[in-house]
Design an enzyme around this catalytic site. Structure first.
Site, PDB file in Angstrom:
ATOM      1  N   ASP A   1      -3.150   6.667  14.091  1.00 26.06           N
ATOM      2  CA  ASP A   1      -2.564   5.707  13.152  1.00 26.06           C
ATOM      3  C   ASP A   1      -1.642   4.760  13.916  1.00 26.06           C
ATOM      4  O   ASP A   1      -0.760   5.189  14.657  1.00 26.06           O
ATOM      5  CB  ASP A   1      -1.764   6.465  12.096  1.00 26.06           C
ATOM      6  CG  ASP A   1      -1.334   5.606  10.920  1.00 26.06           C
ATOM      7  OD1 ASP A   1      -1.324   4.367  11.053  1.00 26.06           O
ATOM      8  OD2 ASP A   1      -1.000   6.181   9.870  1.00 26.06           O
TER       9      ASP A   1
ATOM     10  N   SER B   1       0.655   6.907   3.068  1.00 29.78           N
ATOM     11  CA  SER B   1       1.160   5.608   3.473  1.00 29.78           C
ATOM     12  C   SER B   1       2.466   5.283   2.743  1.00 29.78           C
ATOM     13  O   SER B   1       3.431   6.017   2.856  1.00 29.78           O
ATOM     14  CB  SER B   1       0.080   4.541   3.241  1.00 29.78           C
ATOM     15  OG  SER B   1       0.409   3.322   3.855  1.00 29.78           O
TER      16      SER B   1
ATOM     17  N   HIS C   1      -5.216   4.796  10.450  1.00 27.64           N
ATOM     18  CA  HIS C   1      -4.460   4.981   9.217  1.00 27.64           C
ATOM     19  C   HIS C   1      -5.371   5.474   8.095  1.00 27.64           C
ATOM     20  O   HIS C   1      -4.935   6.208   7.207  1.00 27.64           O
ATOM     21  CB  HIS C   1      -3.807   3.656   8.826  1.00 27.64           C
ATOM     22  CG  HIS C   1      -2.829   3.774   7.702  1.00 27.64           C
ATOM     23  ND1 HIS C   1      -1.720   4.601   7.744  1.00 27.64           N
ATOM     24  CD2 HIS C   1      -2.788   3.156   6.482  1.00 27.64           C
ATOM     25  CE1 HIS C   1      -1.039   4.493   6.618  1.00 27.64           C
ATOM     26  NE2 HIS C   1      -1.664   3.628   5.836  1.00 27.64           N
TER      27      HIS C   1
END
Length: 340
Positions: A285, A128, A314
């Site tokens: 995601d 991320s 995600h």
């Protein structure tokens, strides 16, 4: 495992502002070898800290502390490194200066080179927001870093992603108790609105359709509301509202070309990532979509795209959120990079 801090002094940020008495918190796993050649860096992500990265590290994992010296630097704003919640006035709370991924990576570079005198990094891996930092490492320090592994992240925050983040910011700051960051207690209603939006985006439509959220992380829930309550209870207590806003602004500003080295030329900055790279977006995601990764990898000279085929959105790439199958997929890629 060792937790420590490294003093950076009065740190000049990319914005030109000075962050007085700045410091970076970090945790290390394993032992630095005599040649100082077994270093792996795994920065933290949005709302995460060094404790959360532990789920990706183990003697049975690619990130093996018996073999590697793994450094986990905390991002500015996460409550461990310099943050609105731990900086003295007049730079505390909403007056904390804006920081970028570039600022974070330059601070991490100082930690690695000044504190540990490292001249070679085997791998920078990130999930991320820390994947965004991994991209920065590859572009800014290609002669130092041998490989990068960005997981569920991008070299530049997309417009769609930026707009999602802006909705989170609006939900939090519209709580009257937020009071422009000058609150006397955490703005609970704003934080609940924030985490509700976040939960809806963190996983995929199929994840919710199959009711996987009702049996999440070993917990059993009777309703989506119970899941939301648990999500809020996990996310909120460890995160100060001003810290969340600082990290959110950092996320929105992510762009590996937005610095004096590349002057906004994204193609040039991606082409400068000469270390070997395996970029791993999640198939479902919604923050960092595979199409963005495909476009970035096409401009990186030694990059490979491997899509995590998971309905966990995600969360497929997140330590502590991913499934054993997703972990195995990621570890295979990391082992490929580490084996050269």
């Amino acid at each position: 495992m060792t937790i420590s801090t490294y003093d950076l002094g009065d740190l000049k940020l990319q914005s030109g502002e000075i962050l007085p008495q700045a410091f970076i918190s970090y945790e290390t796993h394993g032992t630095l070898n005599a040649e100082k050649s077994n270093v792996i860096i795994y920065p933290t992500w949005y709302s995460g800290n060094h404790e959360d990265v532990r789920s990706a590290i183990g003697s049975d994992r690619a990130l093996n502390p018996e073999k590697y010296f793994i450094v986990v630097p905390d991002m500015f704003g996460n409550g461990f490194s310099s943050s609105p919640s731990n900086t003295p006035p007049p730079y505390d709370r909403a007056s904390f200066p804006a920081v970028t991924p570039y600022d974070n990576v330059l601070a991490q570079h100082r930690l690695i080179t000044e504190k540990f005198s490292v001249t070679e990094v085997q791998l920078v891996v990130g999930f991320s927001m820390s994947a965004q930092q991994a991209f920065h490492w590859g572009a800014l320090f290609p002669d130092l870093v041998k490989a990068i592994a960005p997981i569920c992240g991008s070299a530049k925050t997309s417009t769609h992603n930026w707009l999602f983040l802006e909705s989170l910011k609006t939900a939090l700051t519209l709580d009257p108790n937020f009071n422009n960051g000058d609150y006397t207690s955490q703005p609970v209603n704003g934080l609940k609105a924030f985490t509700t939006i976040y939960a809806g985006w963190a996983f995929s439509d199929d994840f919710f359709r199959k009711n996987l959220h009702l049996a999440w992380l070993g917990q059993q829930f009777n309703s989506t509301q119970e899941f939301l309550d648990a999500w809020h209870g996990m996310f909120t207590p460890k995160n100060d509202a001003n810290d969340l806003i600082t990290m959110l602004n950092t996320w929105q500003s992510a762009d590996i070309s937005d610095n004096q080295k590349f002057n906004g030329n994204l193609s040039e900055s991606l082409s400068a990532i000469t270390p070997r790279a395996i970029v791993m977006p999640g198939k479902t995601d919604m923050y960092f979509v595979p199409a963005d990764s495909e476009n970035e990898v096409a401009l990186m000279p030694r990059a490979e795209l491997r899509i995590i085929d998971s309905i966990h959105g995600h969360g497929a790439g997140g330590p502590g959120f991913s499934t054993p199958e997703d972990d195995q997929f990621i570890d295979l890629a990391l082992n490929d990079l580490l084996s050269g």
